[in-house]
Design an enzyme around this catalytic site. Structure first.
Site, short mmCIF file in Angstrom:
data_model
loop_
_atom_site.label_atom_id
_atom_site.label_comp_id
_atom_site.label_asym_id
_atom_site.label_seq_id
_atom_site.Cartn_x
_atom_site.Cartn_y
_atom_site.Cartn_z
CD GLU A 181 -2.58 1.44 2.58
OE1 GLU A 181 -3.57 0.80 3.01
OE2 GLU A 181 -2.18 2.17 3.43
CE1 TYR B 87 -11.20 -1.23 9.78
CE2 TYR B 87 -13.41 -2.38 8.82
CZ TYR B 87 -12.31 -1.41 8.98
OH TYR B 87 -12.45 -0.30 8.05
P1 FAD Z 1 -18.09 -0.07 6.46
O1 FAD Z 1 -17.94 -1.37 6.02
O2 FAD Z 1 -19.13 0.71 6.24
O3 FAD Z 1 -18.09 -0.12 8.09
C1 FAD Z 1 -18.08 1.00 9.14
C2 FAD Z 1 -18.74 0.72 10.30
O4 FAD Z 1 -20.39 0.63 9.82
C3 FAD Z 1 -18.58 -0.47 11.04
O5 FAD Z 1 -18.58 -0.41 12.45
C4 FAD Z 1 -19.51 -1.56 10.63
O6 FAD Z 1 -19.75 -2.54 11.48
C5 FAD Z 1 -20.73 -0.71 10.24
N1 FAD Z 1 -21.66 -1.00 9.20
C6 FAD Z 1 -21.13 -1.53 8.07
N2 FAD Z 1 -22.23 -1.79 7.45
C7 FAD Z 1 -23.47 -1.41 7.99
C8 FAD Z 1 -24.86 -1.48 7.81
N3 FAD Z 1 -25.24 -2.11 6.44
N4 FAD Z 1 -25.58 -1.28 8.74
C9 FAD Z 1 -25.15 -0.92 9.96
N5 FAD Z 1 -23.97 -0.69 10.00
C10 FAD Z 1 -22.96 -1.01 9.07
N6 FAD Z 1 -9.80 5.35 4.77
C11 FAD Z 1 -9.71 6.25 4.11
O7 FAD Z 1 -9.88 7.25 4.01
N7 FAD Z 1 -8.84 6.14 2.86
C12 FAD Z 1 -8.38 4.99 2.67
O8 FAD Z 1 -7.77 4.72 1.46
C13 FAD Z 1 -8.64 3.82 3.40
N8 FAD Z 1 -7.97 2.57 3.13
C14 FAD Z 1 -8.38 1.53 3.92
C15 FAD Z 1 -7.73 0.37 3.61
C16 FAD Z 1 -7.81 -0.82 4.74
C17 FAD Z 1 -7.52 -2.10 4.15
C18 FAD Z 1 -8.74 -0.60 6.02
C19 FAD Z 1 -8.84 -1.64 6.67
C20 FAD Z 1 -9.09 0.68 6.18
C21 FAD Z 1 -8.86 1.66 5.56
N9 FAD Z 1 -9.48 3.09 5.47
C22 FAD Z 1 -9.21 4.36 4.73
C23 FAD Z 1 -10.11 3.38 6.73
C24 FAD Z 1 -11.63 3.27 6.69
O9 FAD Z 1 -12.08 4.11 5.84
C25 FAD Z 1 -12.10 3.11 8.14
O10 FAD Z 1 -11.84 2.14 8.89
C26 FAD Z 1 -13.77 3.30 8.06
O11 FAD Z 1 -14.03 3.68 9.51
C27 FAD Z 1 -14.52 2.14 7.97
O12 FAD Z 1 -14.59 1.88 6.65
P2 FAD Z 1 -15.18 0.66 6.02
O13 FAD Z 1 -15.00 0.54 4.59
O14 FAD Z 1 -14.83 -0.58 6.78
O15 FAD Z 1 -16.74 0.92 6.36
#
Ligand code: FAD
Length: 300
Positions: free
Chosen positions: A17, A144
């Protein structure tokens, strides 16, 4: 090539990354980081989106360089919190024009200072995944192993199932330092019949303050063995770097030996660190790939 096609050919994949320019790295520096990382022959390189103070507009440009100049598969991160469909369309079309075939579909973080998020069309990553599903991309999502900071562990697992059912093709993990936690989580996914390929996200520790901040933000455990390293070498950057790289390498070797689908190294744009890790696993990687000579030449 789509990352899904890569999985059909090899396992585990090894990827890096990088993040776009910020106050520490100019665009030229990021480009030269990529040129050096490319020599290590990763299976793909991902580029973050708006994370760590970087500007969003550069993600496509950098992913395009990786794909079209370095001829390595690129994975563009894309966050959707506060974005409109029109904004997402414009980025995705730019990715298509640049032959990028892989997107890591993410929600993004809420501002740490509590300031309001611009109203958009997406609440969770699954909304973005569903929205992009009719396009021709391999779609990744985040997971996570120790739970997500916004939710309790059980609910997060349930939400991960929603993400998988929305059509995600592979999952990349948040950083973790205790492989056992990762394996326990993998077992839970198996019980839920989630068979999506899992890529383990590994961050070598090279800065004690930074790692304490990151782990407190994302809630991941620092095992005793790593805590001792941080305490002992906190004020000796060279020794900490050596110990941190050794710790990450040990984690990677254990994961590779334990049937992992992929290893994703959070390089923090530090080439030397990636190089040292790759040197340490040359033969192990070759054992999986049968490409000993080619890789050996690349890391020299
Ligand atoms: P989601 O999958 O939407 O989950 C977020 C929260 O909402 C979780 O607590 C989940 O349990 C809950 N949730 C999910 N779906 C639902 C639903 N349908 N109904 C109710 N609750 C729900 N951030 C950046 O800004 N830029 C990046 O380039 C970046 N790269 C990343 C790469 C990796 C590999 C990882 C692990 C994280 C990265 N992040 C990045 C951070 C990420 O944006 C944060 O961790 C963010 O808080 C959650 O993103 P997510 O896509 O997991 O969200």
């Amino acid at each position: 090539m789509k990352i899904t096609e890569l999985f059909a050919k090899k396992k585990p994949t090894i990827s890096f990354e990088v993040f776009p320019p910020n106050e520490l790295y100019s665009l030229d520096e990021v480009f030269s980081v990529i040129d050096e990382l490319a020599k290590l022959k990763p299976d793909f390189i991902s580029v973050t989106y708006g994370a760590g103070g970087s500007t969003r507009s550069r993600t496509v440009e950098i992913a395009s360089k990786i794909k079209n100049q370095n001829h390595i598969e690129a994975l563009a991160h894309l966050t959707c919190l506060g974005a409109t469909e029109k904004e997402i369309d414009s980025i995705v079309e730019e990715l298509e024009r640049n032959n990028i075939e892989n997107i890591l579909a993410l929600r993004g973080d809420y501002p740490k200072d509590g300031s309001p998020v611009k109203v958009g069309n997406f609440s969770h990553s699954c909304d973005l995944i569903k929205y992009l599903k009719n396009r021709d991309f391999a779609l990744g999502g985040a997971f996570y192993p120790e739970g997500h900071q916004d939710t309790n562990d059980l609910l997060d697992l349930f939400n991960l199932k929603i993400k998988v059912d929305s059509g995600v093709d592979f999952l990349i993990s948040q950083i973790f330092f205790d492989n056992e936690q990762f394996y326990e989580f993998r077992e839970k996914l198996k019980k839920l019949k989630i068979t999506t390929p899992l890529i383990a996200g590994i961050m070598p520790v090279t800065n004690a303050k930074q790692i304490r901040k990151i782990t407190s933000l994302c809630g991941c455990t620092i095992p005793e063995k790593l805590r001792k390293i941080l305490d002992r070498y906190e004020n000796n950057p060279k020794a900490l770097k050596e110990a941190g790289i050794a710790y990450a390498t040990e984690q990677i070797i254990d994961l590779m030996t334990s049937d992992i689908d992929g290893i994703h190294i959070y390089t923090m744009n530090k080439v030397e660190m990636a190089k040292k890790i790759m040197e340490s696993i040359t033969n192990i990687r070759a054992d999986f790939e049968g490409e000993y000579n080619e890789i050996n030449r690349a890391v020299k």
